[in-house]
Write a protein that holds these residues in place. Structure first.
Motif, PDB file in Angstrom:
ATOM      1  N   GLY A  49     -15.654 -15.644  13.959  1.00  0.00           N
ATOM      2  CA  GLY A  49     -16.782 -15.326  14.710  1.00  0.00           C
ATOM      3  C   GLY A  49     -17.739 -14.769  13.620  1.00  0.00           C
ATOM      4  O   GLY A  49     -19.129 -15.095  13.858  1.00  0.00           O
ATOM      5  N   PHE A  50     -17.379 -14.162  12.521  1.00  0.00           N
ATOM      6  CA  PHE A  50     -18.239 -13.691  11.686  1.00  0.00           C
ATOM      7  C   PHE A  50     -18.194 -14.952  10.457  1.00  0.00           C
ATOM      8  O   PHE A  50     -17.111 -15.216  10.179  1.00  0.00           O
ATOM      9  CB  PHE A  50     -17.737 -12.332  10.968  1.00  0.00           C
ATOM     10  CG  PHE A  50     -17.740 -11.277  12.093  1.00  0.00           C
ATOM     11  CD1 PHE A  50     -19.236 -10.814  12.307  1.00  0.00           C
ATOM     12  CD2 PHE A  50     -16.746 -10.717  12.432  1.00  0.00           C
ATOM     13  CE1 PHE A  50     -19.217  -9.605  13.327  1.00  0.00           C
ATOM     14  CE2 PHE A  50     -16.737  -9.571  13.467  1.00  0.00           C
ATOM     15  CZ  PHE A  50     -17.962  -9.078  13.764  1.00  0.00           C
ATOM     16  N   PRO A  51     -19.160 -14.921   9.638  1.00  0.00           N
ATOM     17  CA  PRO A  51     -19.261 -15.715   8.343  1.00  0.00           C
ATOM     18  C   PRO A  51     -18.713 -15.119   7.422  1.00  0.00           C
ATOM     19  O   PRO A  51     -18.870 -13.810   6.875  1.00  0.00           O
ATOM     20  CB  PRO A  51     -20.784 -15.963   8.212  1.00  0.00           C
ATOM     21  CG  PRO A  51     -21.488 -14.699   8.846  1.00  0.00           C
ATOM     22  CD  PRO A  51     -20.571 -14.370   9.943  1.00  0.00           C
ATOM     23  N   THR A  52     -17.649 -15.718   6.891  1.00  0.00           N
ATOM     24  CA  THR A  52     -16.807 -14.881   5.848  1.00  0.00           C
ATOM     25  C   THR A  52     -16.128 -15.889   5.053  1.00  0.00           C
ATOM     26  O   THR A  52     -16.191 -17.277   4.942  1.00  0.00           O
ATOM     27  CB  THR A  52     -15.429 -14.520   6.525  1.00  0.00           C
ATOM     28  OG1 THR A  52     -14.610 -15.308   7.398  1.00  0.00           O
ATOM     29  CG2 THR A  52     -15.616 -13.242   7.592  1.00  0.00           C
ATOM     30  N   THR A  53     -16.015 -15.501   3.841  1.00  0.00           N
ATOM     31  CA  THR A  53     -15.433 -16.164   2.616  1.00  0.00           C
ATOM     32  C   THR A  53     -13.867 -16.809   2.992  1.00  0.00           C
ATOM     33  O   THR A  53     -13.358 -16.348   3.692  1.00  0.00           O
ATOM     34  CB  THR A  53     -15.453 -15.439   1.273  1.00  0.00           C
ATOM     35  OG1 THR A  53     -14.380 -14.326   1.352  1.00  0.00           O
ATOM     36  CG2 THR A  53     -16.815 -15.085   1.048  1.00  0.00           C
ATOM     37  N   GLY A  54     -13.363 -17.594   1.888  1.00  0.00           N
ATOM     38  CA  GLY A  54     -11.991 -17.920   2.238  1.00  0.00           C
ATOM     39  C   GLY A  54     -10.824 -16.734   2.103  1.00  0.00           C
ATOM     40  O   GLY A  54     -10.031 -16.614   2.704  1.00  0.00           O
ATOM     41  N   ALA A  55     -11.504 -15.566   1.593  1.00  0.00           N
ATOM     42  CA  ALA A  55     -10.774 -14.574   1.325  1.00  0.00           C
ATOM     43  C   ALA A  55     -11.078 -13.206   2.222  1.00  0.00           C
ATOM     44  O   ALA A  55     -10.689 -12.055   2.053  1.00  0.00           O
ATOM     45  CB  ALA A  55     -11.031 -13.848  -0.139  1.00  0.00           C
ATOM     46  N   ASN A  56     -11.467 -13.808   3.343  1.00  0.00           N
ATOM     47  CA  ASN A  56     -12.022 -13.041   4.284  1.00  0.00           C
ATOM     48  C   ASN A  56     -12.882 -11.781   4.055  1.00  0.00           C
ATOM     49  O   ASN A  56     -13.108 -10.696   4.844  1.00  0.00           O
ATOM     50  CB  ASN A  56     -10.789 -12.270   5.106  1.00  0.00           C
ATOM     51  CG  ASN A  56      -9.945 -13.438   5.845  1.00  0.00           C
ATOM     52  OD1 ASN A  56     -10.710 -14.271   6.543  1.00  0.00           O
ATOM     53  ND2 ASN A  56      -8.577 -13.021   5.772  1.00  0.00           N
ATOM     54  N   PHE A  93     -12.022  -6.027   7.545  1.00  0.00           N
ATOM     55  CA  PHE A  93     -12.190  -7.526   7.814  1.00  0.00           C
ATOM     56  C   PHE A  93     -10.904  -8.165   7.435  1.00  0.00           C
ATOM     57  O   PHE A  93     -10.572  -9.267   7.309  1.00  0.00           O
ATOM     58  CB  PHE A  93     -13.536  -8.176   7.055  1.00  0.00           C
ATOM     59  CG  PHE A  93     -14.571  -8.249   8.005  1.00  0.00           C
ATOM     60  CD1 PHE A  93     -14.828  -9.268   8.386  1.00  0.00           C
ATOM     61  CD2 PHE A  93     -15.725  -7.203   7.749  1.00  0.00           C
ATOM     62  CE1 PHE A  93     -16.034  -9.402   9.131  1.00  0.00           C
ATOM     63  CE2 PHE A  93     -16.810  -7.254   8.406  1.00  0.00           C
ATOM     64  CZ  PHE A  93     -16.920  -8.529   9.211  1.00  0.00           C
ATOM     65  N   GLY A  94     -10.184  -7.303   6.382  1.00  0.00           N
ATOM     66  CA  GLY A  94      -8.990  -7.933   5.839  1.00  0.00           C
ATOM     67  C   GLY A  94      -8.995  -8.608   4.329  1.00  0.00           C
ATOM     68  O   GLY A  94      -8.028  -9.096   3.662  1.00  0.00           O
TER      69      GLY A  94
END
Length: 202
Positions: A112-119, A175-176
């Protein structure tokens, strides 16, 4: 001599073609940026308040701490609902002021959130954003979000200035990724309750 002329003409042709491609790419990028900007400016308003705000006595539907530099509680982020309007308010205290705010709201589904591949969150891709040049101590987003019938997730980020320049996040879950960015869940389904139990007027 003819070979030099051919090479010169070819070079000019490539240069002209290259310039046209660059102009075309710039135009496409500009259109994409404008579309993103229109998306961000649709159905929401931002109000800045540049005086010290004391909302500690106000009741809100949902309140979390605004954390700067991972360790400093510098204010709050509050959520309120009235009809179809969702209000998200950033408030700082002490010497802290808001330089910019970024906000993203989802229905808590995965991705749901825009994130990079690294979260790590892509703050520049958040749906709502505003810059505050005059040292705002309170920023209010009012968003026409429609009827709220489920739990929502919020990522509320800010660039703040005070004793130091810091990044700030509304307190919540990690976010992890490898940053300390956070988001929080809020069940707002019972927030807009105008029934005070009184006798209706006829």
């Amino acid at each position: 001599m003819k070979n030099i002329a051919k090479v010169t003409l070819l070079s000019l042709g490539f240069l002209f073609f290259g310039c046209n491609v660059e102009v075309l790419e710039q135009s496409e990028n500009q259109i994409l940026a404008e579309k993103k900007s229109l998306k961000k400016n649709k159905d929401f308003d931002v109000v800045e308040i540049n005086s010290l705000a004391d909302n500690t006595s106000d009741e809100h539907c949902y309140t979390v701490n605004l954390i700067a530099g991972q360790h400093h509680e510098i204010g709050t982020v509050t959520i309120d609902v009235e009809g179809d309007i969702l209000t998200v308010t950033y408030t700082t205290n002490g010497d802290w002021v808001l330089g910019a705010t970024h906000l993203h709201i989802t229905n808590c589904e995965e991705d749901g959130f825009p994130t990079t591949g690294a979260n790590n969150p892509k703050i520049g891709h958040f749906d709502y954003a505003s810059e505050h040049e005059d040292g705002a101590t309170q920023v209010i987003y009012t968003i026409d979000i429609g009827e709220i019938t489920e739990v929502l997730c919020f990522a509320a980020h800010a660039e703040v200035n005070g004793p130091s320049e810091e990044t700030a996040w509304a307190e919540g879950e990690d976010f992890g990724g490898n940053s300390w960015a956070m988001y929080f869940e809020a069940d707002l389904t019972d927030c807009d309750d105008d029934d005070d139990g009184g006798t209706p007027a006829f």
